[in-house]
Design a protein around this motif. Structure first.
Motif, PDB file in Angstrom:
ATOM      1  N   PRO A   9      -8.759  13.638 -20.752  1.00  0.00           N
ATOM      2  CA  PRO A   9      -9.561  14.829 -21.038  1.00  0.00           C
ATOM      3  C   PRO A   9     -10.954  14.700 -20.440  1.00  0.00           C
ATOM      4  CG  PRO A   9      -9.352  13.429 -22.987  1.00  0.00           C
ATOM      5  CD  PRO A   9      -8.416  12.880 -21.956  1.00  0.00           C
ATOM      6  N   LEU A  10     -11.521  15.841 -20.052  1.00  0.00           N
ATOM      7  CA  LEU A  10     -12.844  15.832 -19.437  1.00  0.00           C
ATOM      8  C   LEU A  10     -13.921  15.398 -20.419  1.00  0.00           C
ATOM      9  CD1 LEU A  10     -12.690  19.086 -17.283  1.00  0.00           C
ATOM     10  CD2 LEU A  10     -12.425  16.721 -16.527  1.00  0.00           C
ATOM     11  N   ASP A  11     -13.641  15.553 -21.723  1.00  0.00           N
ATOM     12  CA  ASP A  11     -14.643  15.191 -22.724  1.00  0.00           C
ATOM     13  C   ASP A  11     -14.279  13.885 -23.422  1.00  0.00           C
ATOM     14  OD1 ASP A  11     -12.438  16.064 -24.066  1.00  0.00           O
ATOM     15  OD2 ASP A  11     -13.526  17.349 -25.484  1.00  0.00           O
ATOM     16  N   VAL A  12     -13.653  12.963 -22.674  1.00  0.00           N
ATOM     17  CA  VAL A  12     -13.170  11.723 -23.275  1.00  0.00           C
ATOM     18  C   VAL A  12     -14.291  10.941 -23.951  1.00  0.00           C
ATOM     19  CG1 VAL A  12     -13.437  10.393 -21.141  1.00  0.00           C
ATOM     20  CG2 VAL A  12     -11.769   9.668 -22.846  1.00  0.00           C
ATOM     21  N   LEU A  13     -15.533  11.120 -23.501  1.00  0.00           N
ATOM     22  CA  LEU A  13     -16.666  10.412 -24.099  1.00  0.00           C
ATOM     23  C   LEU A  13     -17.536  11.327 -24.952  1.00  0.00           C
ATOM     24  CD1 LEU A  13     -17.793   8.185 -21.080  1.00  0.00           C
ATOM     25  CD2 LEU A  13     -16.363   7.537 -23.020  1.00  0.00           C
ATOM     26  N   SER A  14     -17.028  12.500 -25.268  1.00  0.00           N
ATOM     27  CA  SER A  14     -17.826  13.479 -26.012  1.00  0.00           C
ATOM     28  C   SER A  14     -18.354  12.885 -27.318  1.00  0.00           C
ATOM     29  CB  SER A  14     -16.979  14.712 -26.323  1.00  0.00           C
ATOM     30  OG  SER A  14     -17.735  15.658 -27.035  1.00  0.00           O
ATOM     31  N   GLU A  31     -25.457   5.507 -11.336  1.00  0.00           N
ATOM     32  CA  GLU A  31     -24.262   6.313 -11.087  1.00  0.00           C
ATOM     33  C   GLU A  31     -23.311   6.261 -12.273  1.00  0.00           C
ATOM     34  OE1 GLU A  31     -23.484   4.130  -7.522  1.00  0.00           O
ATOM     35  OE2 GLU A  31     -23.735   5.913  -6.274  1.00  0.00           O
ATOM     36  N   ALA A  32     -23.200   5.079 -12.892  1.00  0.00           N
ATOM     37  CA  ALA A  32     -22.339   4.949 -14.068  1.00  0.00           C
ATOM     38  C   ALA A  32     -22.860   5.824 -15.206  1.00  0.00           C
ATOM     39  CB  ALA A  32     -22.264   3.494 -14.504  1.00  0.00           C
ATOM     40  N   SER A  33     -24.183   5.835 -15.391  1.00  0.00           N
ATOM     41  CA  SER A  33     -24.778   6.669 -16.443  1.00  0.00           C
ATOM     42  C   SER A  33     -24.486   8.146 -16.195  1.00  0.00           C
ATOM     43  CB  SER A  33     -26.292   6.443 -16.497  1.00  0.00           C
ATOM     44  OG  SER A  33     -26.594   5.105 -16.815  1.00  0.00           O
ATOM     45  N   ALA A  34     -24.577   8.558 -14.928  1.00  0.00           N
ATOM     46  CA  ALA A  34     -24.301   9.954 -14.594  1.00  0.00           C
ATOM     47  C   ALA A  34     -22.843  10.302 -14.888  1.00  0.00           C
ATOM     48  CB  ALA A  34     -24.623  10.213 -13.125  1.00  0.00           C
ATOM     49  N   ALA A  35     -21.923   9.369 -14.582  1.00  0.00           N
ATOM     50  CA  ALA A  35     -20.503   9.608 -14.859  1.00  0.00           C
ATOM     51  C   ALA A  35     -20.258   9.740 -16.358  1.00  0.00           C
ATOM     52  CB  ALA A  35     -19.665   8.472 -14.283  1.00  0.00           C
ATOM     53  N   VAL A  36     -20.949   8.922 -17.143  1.00  0.00           N
ATOM     54  CA  VAL A  36     -20.823   8.983 -18.603  1.00  0.00           C
ATOM     55  C   VAL A  36     -21.286  10.342 -19.123  1.00  0.00           C
ATOM     56  CG1 VAL A  36     -21.826   8.096 -20.748  1.00  0.00           C
ATOM     57  CG2 VAL A  36     -20.963   6.508 -19.012  1.00  0.00           C
ATOM     58  N   ALA A  47     -28.874   2.368 -30.339  1.00  0.00           N
ATOM     59  CA  ALA A  47     -27.836   2.462 -31.376  1.00  0.00           C
ATOM     60  C   ALA A  47     -26.513   2.929 -30.774  1.00  0.00           C
ATOM     61  CB  ALA A  47     -28.293   3.422 -32.481  1.00  0.00           C
ATOM     62  N   PRO A  48     -25.906   2.131 -29.908  1.00  0.00           N
ATOM     63  CA  PRO A  48     -24.651   2.551 -29.276  1.00  0.00           C
ATOM     64  C   PRO A  48     -23.463   2.396 -30.214  1.00  0.00           C
ATOM     65  CG  PRO A  48     -25.196   0.335 -28.579  1.00  0.00           C
ATOM     66  CD  PRO A  48     -26.341   0.803 -29.444  1.00  0.00           C
ATOM     67  N   ASP A  49     -22.443   3.246 -30.016  1.00  0.00           N
ATOM     68  CA  ASP A  49     -21.178   3.013 -30.712  1.00  0.00           C
ATOM     69  C   ASP A  49     -20.105   2.544 -29.729  1.00  0.00           C
ATOM     70  OD1 ASP A  49     -20.346   5.285 -29.345  1.00  0.00           O
ATOM     71  OD2 ASP A  49     -20.456   6.589 -31.096  1.00  0.00           O
ATOM     72  N   LEU A  50     -20.492   2.411 -28.440  1.00  0.00           N
ATOM     73  CA  LEU A  50     -19.593   1.900 -27.412  1.00  0.00           C
ATOM     74  C   LEU A  50     -20.415   1.100 -26.402  1.00  0.00           C
ATOM     75  CD1 LEU A  50     -16.918   1.684 -25.878  1.00  0.00           C
ATOM     76  CD2 LEU A  50     -17.373   3.947 -24.892  1.00  0.00           C
ATOM     77  N   VAL A  51     -20.050  -0.158 -26.223  1.00  0.00           N
ATOM     78  CA  VAL A  51     -20.736  -1.032 -25.268  1.00  0.00           C
ATOM     79  C   VAL A  51     -19.797  -1.270 -24.089  1.00  0.00           C
ATOM     80  CG1 VAL A  51     -21.722  -3.320 -24.880  1.00  0.00           C
ATOM     81  CG2 VAL A  51     -22.088  -2.153 -27.069  1.00  0.00           C
ATOM     82  N   VAL A  52     -20.285  -1.013 -22.876  1.00  0.00           N
ATOM     83  CA  VAL A  52     -19.489  -1.229 -21.664  1.00  0.00           C
ATOM     84  C   VAL A  52     -20.120  -2.371 -20.876  1.00  0.00           C
ATOM     85  CG1 VAL A  52     -18.589  -0.223 -19.550  1.00  0.00           C
ATOM     86  CG2 VAL A  52     -18.849   1.201 -21.593  1.00  0.00           C
ATOM     87  N   ILE A  53     -19.325  -3.394 -20.597  1.00  0.00           N
ATOM     88  CA  ILE A  53     -19.825  -4.597 -19.932  1.00  0.00           C
ATOM     89  C   ILE A  53     -19.408  -4.577 -18.466  1.00  0.00           C
ATOM     90  CG2 ILE A  53     -19.812  -7.117 -19.930  1.00  0.00           C
ATOM     91  CD1 ILE A  53     -19.038  -7.000 -22.891  1.00  0.00           C
ATOM     92  N   GLY A  54     -20.383  -4.651 -17.573  1.00  0.00           N
ATOM     93  CA  GLY A  54     -20.112  -4.651 -16.138  1.00  0.00           C
ATOM     94  C   GLY A  54     -19.273  -5.846 -15.718  1.00  0.00           C
ATOM     95  N   GLU A  55     -18.434  -5.650 -14.690  1.00  0.00           N
ATOM     96  CA  GLU A  55     -17.550  -6.721 -14.230  1.00  0.00           C
ATOM     97  C   GLU A  55     -18.335  -7.931 -13.726  1.00  0.00           C
ATOM     98  OE1 GLU A  55     -14.448  -6.784 -14.649  1.00  0.00           O
ATOM     99  OE2 GLU A  55     -13.897  -4.697 -15.010  1.00  0.00           O
ATOM    100  N   ALA A  56     -19.559  -7.713 -13.234  1.00  0.00           N
ATOM    101  CA  ALA A  56     -20.354  -8.819 -12.697  1.00  0.00           C
ATOM    102  C   ALA A  56     -21.448  -9.260 -13.663  1.00  0.00           C
ATOM    103  CB  ALA A  56     -20.968  -8.418 -11.360  1.00  0.00           C
ATOM    104  N   ALA A  57     -21.320  -8.906 -14.934  1.00  0.00           N
ATOM    105  CA  ALA A  57     -22.301  -9.350 -15.928  1.00  0.00           C
ATOM    106  C   ALA A  57     -22.250 -10.866 -16.063  1.00  0.00           C
ATOM    107  CB  ALA A  57     -22.013  -8.695 -17.279  1.00  0.00           C
ATOM    108  N   THR A  58     -23.385 -11.462 -16.379  1.00  0.00           N
ATOM    109  CA  THR A  58     -23.409 -12.910 -16.575  1.00  0.00           C
ATOM    110  C   THR A  58     -22.692 -13.272 -17.868  1.00  0.00           C
ATOM    111  OG1 THR A  58     -25.483 -12.875 -17.825  1.00  0.00           O
ATOM    112  CG2 THR A  58     -25.646 -13.028 -15.410  1.00  0.00           C
ATOM    113  N   THR A  59     -22.301 -14.532 -17.972  1.00  0.00           N
ATOM    114  CA  THR A  59     -21.638 -14.995 -19.192  1.00  0.00           C
ATOM    115  C   THR A  59     -22.527 -14.785 -20.408  1.00  0.00           C
ATOM    116  OG1 THR A  59     -20.402 -16.647 -17.931  1.00  0.00           O
ATOM    117  CG2 THR A  59     -20.572 -16.994 -20.306  1.00  0.00           C
ATOM    118  N   ALA A  60     -23.824 -15.060 -20.249  1.00  0.00           N
ATOM    119  CA  ALA A  60     -24.759 -14.890 -21.366  1.00  0.00           C
ATOM    120  C   ALA A  60     -24.830 -13.427 -21.799  1.00  0.00           C
ATOM    121  CB  ALA A  60     -26.142 -15.397 -20.972  1.00  0.00           C
TER     122      ALA A  60
END
Length: 390
Positions: A9-14, A31-36, A47-60
């Motif tokens: 759905p187009l509003d999957v993150l509504s 660009e990711a923020s714009a897509a969201v 105060a997020p209810d969904l955290v998205v971790i980038g594929e190249a994020a550091t281990t820490a």
């Protein structure tokens, strides 16, 4: 005929409040923020209810994000899962565990396109080719990135230096700012040693003119190019820049000396030891390389490439049992690591143990049947009377 997968759905993150953590591989955070936001979500670091971790994020960054999400009750997604939920990728292309047979490690990619591994690593450092995904510190590249690497490799075979290729890639991007990745998106061809853009009426050079004179860049230009390099996990220092430049120019002994000096300027990281180990190994200094691989693993036990390369060095030094143990350690952490199966099979073959090699040749062919190393694996299976297509 299988049922068609319904579009998301187009509003999957509504109504969702998202926090983006770490470096993203496919696109910039902007660009990711714009897509969201286009899909009804909002960026809310507080105060997020969904955290998205980038594929190249550091281990820490990953560990901190997971802990904070658990404490607040927020849901956690990977970057790949975000794109899947938004319908921007198929169900599995960016998931390494599920689709690794379609992807290439840096070593496989280098063999596939006929370029030195150092060149592929350089293009990855500069962001000219981008990993489709990561498994721990190991990058995997898809077919689209292989196409870009092949283009650059063809320029190398035309006699162009790495510095000259850097320069033309940068000029291409500057001349076509409307493209996120001009090198990947424009219709490019090589003719007479020149990189040209195929237009409707004519071929043009990367700046939009009729032709581009692919002259070698000067030493001054090369220095500027090197300053644009993006070295992973550390802010480049003058000494590191010099070391990488010496390495890319093929003066390996001088590069090793420069890298040692760079490591004295600050406490060395696992990646510092790994780079030095690779260069020492390439220079034929196997004993010194072995100790540096050990040092890398002491600092980062999950460094998969260090484990496999250590196994290769130990095998060269005649330490068979330790070599097998080192590579098995990598497979314990990432069973679908095709390179590890390939090198473990080679190590077993080297010591005449064809029976022990066979399951690793088979597993390698299951994971990476289209790899440039596949024929060697099939040849290995013939030693034990196995079907070359199994």
């Amino acid at each position: 005929m299988p049922a068609e997968t319904p579009a998301p759905p187009l509003d999957v993150l509504s109504g969702r409040r998202l926090r983006l953590v770490g470096r993203f591989v496919g696109v910039s955070k902007r660009e990711a923020s714009a897509a969201v936001e286009r899909r009804g979500g909002a960026i809310d670091d507080a105060a997020p209810d969904l955290v998205v971790i980038g594929e190249a994020a550091t281990t820490a960054d990953r560990e901190r994000a997971v802990q904070e999400a658990a404490a607040s009750g927020a849901e956690c997604w990977s970057e790949s899962e975000l794109w899947r939920q938004l319908g921007l990728v198929e169900a599995d292309p960016l998931l390494c565990e599920g689709a690794v047979r379609r992807l290439y490690s840096p070593a496989m990619l280098a063999d596939l396109v006929g370029a030195p591994l150092a060149a592929v690593q350089r293009w990855a450092r500069r962001g000219v080719i981008r990993p489709a995904c990561w498994v721990q510190r190991l990058a995997y590249f898809d077919f689209e990135e292989a196409r870009v690497a092949q283009l650059l490799s063809d320029l190398l075979r035309e006699g162009r230096s790495l510095a000259a290729i850097d320069s033309v890639v940068d000029r291409l991007a500057a001349a076509h700012p409307a493209y996120d990745r001009a090198i990947a998106e424009l219709p490019l061809v090589i003719e007479g040693g020149e990189l040209l853009v195929r237009g409707e009426a004519a071929l043009r050079d990367v700046s939009g003119q009729r032709r581009f004179d692919f002259d070698e860049v000067s030493d001054e230009d090369a220095t500027i190019v090197l300053r644009m390099d993006s070295l992973a996990d550390a802010e480049p220092t003058t000494q590191r820049e010099r070391a990488w430049r010496l390495h890319d120019e093929g003066t390996l002994d001088e590069a090793i000396d420069a890298w040692r000096l760079a490591m004295l300027e600050s406490p060395p990281t696992a990646e510092d030891h790994f780079v030095l180990a690779d260069w020492l190994y390439a220079a034929g200094q196997s004993v010194a390389a072995r100790e540096r691989y050990y040092a890398a693993l002491e600092l980062d036990p999950e460094h998969l490439e260090a484990r496999v390369n250590l196994g290769c060095v130990l095998s060269d030094l005649g330490e068979h049992q330790l070599a097998v143990a080192a590579v098995r350690g990598a497979l314990d952490q990432h069973e679908a690591y095709a390179d590890a199966h390939f090198h473990l099979a080679r190590i077993c073959e080297k010591h005449g143990d064809h029976e022990a090699a066979a399951p690793h040749w088979r597993r390698f062919l299951e994971i990476a049947p289209e790899s440039p190393w596949a024929e060697e694996a099939r040849d290995g299976l013939r030693w034990v009377g196995s079907d070359s297509q199994s």
